[in-house]
Design a protein around this motif. Sequence first.
Motif, PDB file in Angstrom:
ATOM      1  N   HIS A 193       0.811  -1.220   0.000  1.00  0.00           N
ATOM      2  CA  HIS A 193       0.000   0.000   0.000  1.00  0.00           C
ATOM      3  C   HIS A 193       0.847   1.275   0.000  1.00  0.00           C
ATOM      4  N   GLY A 194       2.155   1.141   0.137  1.00  0.00           N
ATOM      5  CA  GLY A 194       3.012   2.310   0.142  1.00  0.00           C
ATOM      6  C   GLY A 194       3.065   3.051   1.457  1.00  0.00           C
ATOM      7  N   PHE A 195       2.686   2.389   2.560  1.00  0.00           N
ATOM      8  CA  PHE A 195       2.802   3.006   3.879  1.00  0.00           C
ATOM      9  C   PHE A 195       4.253   2.860   4.340  1.00  0.00           C
ATOM     10  N   ASP A 196       4.968   3.956   4.513  1.00  0.00           N
ATOM     11  CA  ASP A 196       6.384   3.838   4.871  1.00  0.00           C
ATOM     12  C   ASP A 196       6.737   4.463   6.210  1.00  0.00           C
ATOM     13  N   ASP A 197       5.746   5.011   6.915  1.00  0.00           N
ATOM     14  CA  ASP A 197       5.962   5.556   8.261  1.00  0.00           C
ATOM     15  C   ASP A 197       4.842   5.017   9.136  1.00  0.00           C
ATOM     16  N   ILE A 198       5.116   3.938   9.860  1.00  0.00           N
ATOM     17  CA  ILE A 198       4.040   3.228  10.550  1.00  0.00           C
ATOM     18  C   ILE A 198       4.399   2.891  11.997  1.00  0.00           C
ATOM     19  N   ILE A 199       3.359   2.646  12.759  1.00  0.00           N
ATOM     20  CA  ILE A 199       3.460   2.086  14.105  1.00  0.00           C
ATOM     21  C   ILE A 199       2.666   0.784  14.096  1.00  0.00           C
ATOM     22  N   ILE A 200       3.303  -0.302  14.493  1.00  0.00           N
ATOM     23  CA  ILE A 200       2.626  -1.596  14.586  1.00  0.00           C
ATOM     24  C   ILE A 200       2.187  -1.809  16.023  1.00  0.00           C
ATOM     25  N   GLU A 201       0.889  -2.001  16.227  1.00  0.00           N
ATOM     26  CA  GLU A 201       0.363  -2.291  17.554  1.00  0.00           C
ATOM     27  C   GLU A 201      -0.217  -3.702  17.594  1.00  0.00           C
ATOM     28  N   SER A 202       0.054  -4.399  18.700  1.00  0.00           N
ATOM     29  CA  SER A 202      -0.478  -5.743  18.909  1.00  0.00           C
ATOM     30  C   SER A 202      -0.736  -5.943  20.394  1.00  0.00           C
ATOM     31  N   ASP A 203      -1.742  -6.760  20.726  1.00  0.00           N
ATOM     32  CA  ASP A 203      -1.984  -7.065  22.136  1.00  0.00           C
ATOM     33  C   ASP A 203      -1.207  -8.303  22.588  1.00  0.00           C
ATOM     34  N   ALA A 204      -0.341  -8.809  21.721  1.00  0.00           N
ATOM     35  CA  ALA A 204       0.552  -9.922  22.082  1.00  0.00           C
ATOM     36  C   ALA A 204       1.819  -9.322  22.696  1.00  0.00           C
ATOM     37  N   SER A 234      10.214   4.136   8.382  1.00  0.00           N
ATOM     38  CA  SER A 234      10.128   4.181   9.842  1.00  0.00           C
ATOM     39  C   SER A 234       9.098   3.172  10.321  1.00  0.00           C
ATOM     40  N   VAL A 235       9.533   2.285  11.225  1.00  0.00           N
ATOM     41  CA  VAL A 235       8.646   1.279  11.812  1.00  0.00           C
ATOM     42  C   VAL A 235       8.938   1.181  13.303  1.00  0.00           C
ATOM     43  N   SER A 236       7.909   1.230  14.114  1.00  0.00           N
ATOM     44  CA  SER A 236       8.066   1.007  15.553  1.00  0.00           C
ATOM     45  C   SER A 236       6.992   0.019  16.003  1.00  0.00           C
ATOM     46  N   PHE A 237       7.268  -0.672  17.098  1.00  0.00           N
ATOM     47  CA  PHE A 237       6.365  -1.692  17.609  1.00  0.00           C
ATOM     48  C   PHE A 237       5.899  -1.301  19.009  1.00  0.00           C
ATOM     49  N   ALA A 238       4.614  -1.490  19.267  1.00  0.00           N
ATOM     50  CA  ALA A 238       4.057  -1.082  20.557  1.00  0.00           C
ATOM     51  C   ALA A 238       2.982  -2.067  21.004  1.00  0.00           C
ATOM     52  N   PHE A 239       2.904  -2.241  22.310  1.00  0.00           N
ATOM     53  CA  PHE A 239       1.850  -3.063  22.899  1.00  0.00           C
ATOM     54  C   PHE A 239       0.600  -2.216  23.103  1.00  0.00           C
ATOM     55  N   VAL A 240      -0.558  -2.812  22.853  1.00  0.00           N
ATOM     56  CA  VAL A 240      -1.834  -2.158  23.109  1.00  0.00           C
ATOM     57  C   VAL A 240      -2.721  -3.159  23.856  1.00  0.00           C
ATOM     58  N   PRO A 241      -3.433  -2.725  24.892  1.00  0.00           N
ATOM     59  CA  PRO A 241      -4.348  -3.643  25.582  1.00  0.00           C
ATOM     60  C   PRO A 241      -5.406  -4.165  24.621  1.00  0.00           C
ATOM     61  N   ARG A 242      -5.931  -5.323  24.935  1.00  0.00           N
ATOM     62  CA  ARG A 242      -6.913  -5.951  24.046  1.00  0.00           C
ATOM     63  C   ARG A 242      -8.108  -5.043  23.789  1.00  0.00           C
TER      64      ARG A 242
END
Length: 245
Positions: A148-159, A192-200
Motif C-alpha cells: 500500500h506504500g505506507f512507509d511511516d508506521i506504528i505496529i500495535e499488537s496485544d501480544a 520508519s517502523v516502531s512496535f508497541a503493545f496495546v491492551p486488548r
Amino acid sequence: MASLIDADDICHDFAFGLWRLWKNRNDVVFKGIYRQPLDILEAWKKSTGEYKASLAPDQEDHSLRMPKSIKVSDRMCTKWKRPRFRTIKINTDAAWCKDTLRMGVGWLGRDFAGLLQAAGGSGTGFSHSAAAAEASAIRFALLSCIDHGFDDIIIESDASTIILMLKKEILVDFSIECILDDIEVLAQKLRSVSFAFVPREGNRAAHSVAKYVFKEGRSFSWDCIGPEFLFNFLVAKDVNLSIRL
C-alpha cells in the motif's frame, strides 16, 4: 535400517540446518554480519537441542514458556489512540484454533484523524502455536503496508511477549525466530517502523478482522471504505466517538 524416530530426527536436524544457513545469509546481506562456521554450527545444535527438549515426554505442558503479559495499570488508556501526523497506525491480531492449527490474521491501518486507510487479512494459513499466529499477523501486516506504500508506521499488537521480542527486550523464542527475522527484514524496507503493545480493549477492531477472515477461510483486502462489520469498532468503540445519523 533407521527407525521412524531416527528419520524424524534427521529431518528436524536438516530443517534447522537449512534455516540456520538462511538466517546467516540474511545477516550477511542485510546487516553485514559475518559469522564463523563453528559459531553457525553451535547455533544450529542449540536450536535442535532446544526443540527436542521441548518435545520431551516428561513435560506435562508443551506450550511455549513465555513471560507474563504486560499488566494494564489503572492509568493506562485502553482506547485506541491516534498516531502523529503523517503516520499510519497498524493494528494486528490473530485467531487460532489449537485443534486444527488453522489461523486467521488481520490488520487495519488508520491515520492521525482516526480514519481507515486500508485493512485486510488471511484465513488460509496454519500455525503451530498462538504466539506464531500473532507474529504471523504482524508479518502479514508489514507485507500489506509495503504493497500500500505506507512507509511511516506504528505496529500495535496485544501480544505483549511478541512486542517485547521485537523490541529486543527479552530473548527471542527459537520456535518463532524465523517469523521474527522475516519481520525485521521487512521492516528495513520501510522508512520508519516502531512496535508497541496495546491492551486488548484497544485492539478490538483488528480482532474483529482476524475473526472474520478465520471464519471465511480466505484472504481479503479493503480500501478506505472498509467492510460493514468494522463500522462499530472504527467509529463507536475503539475511538469512542459519538456519531449522529
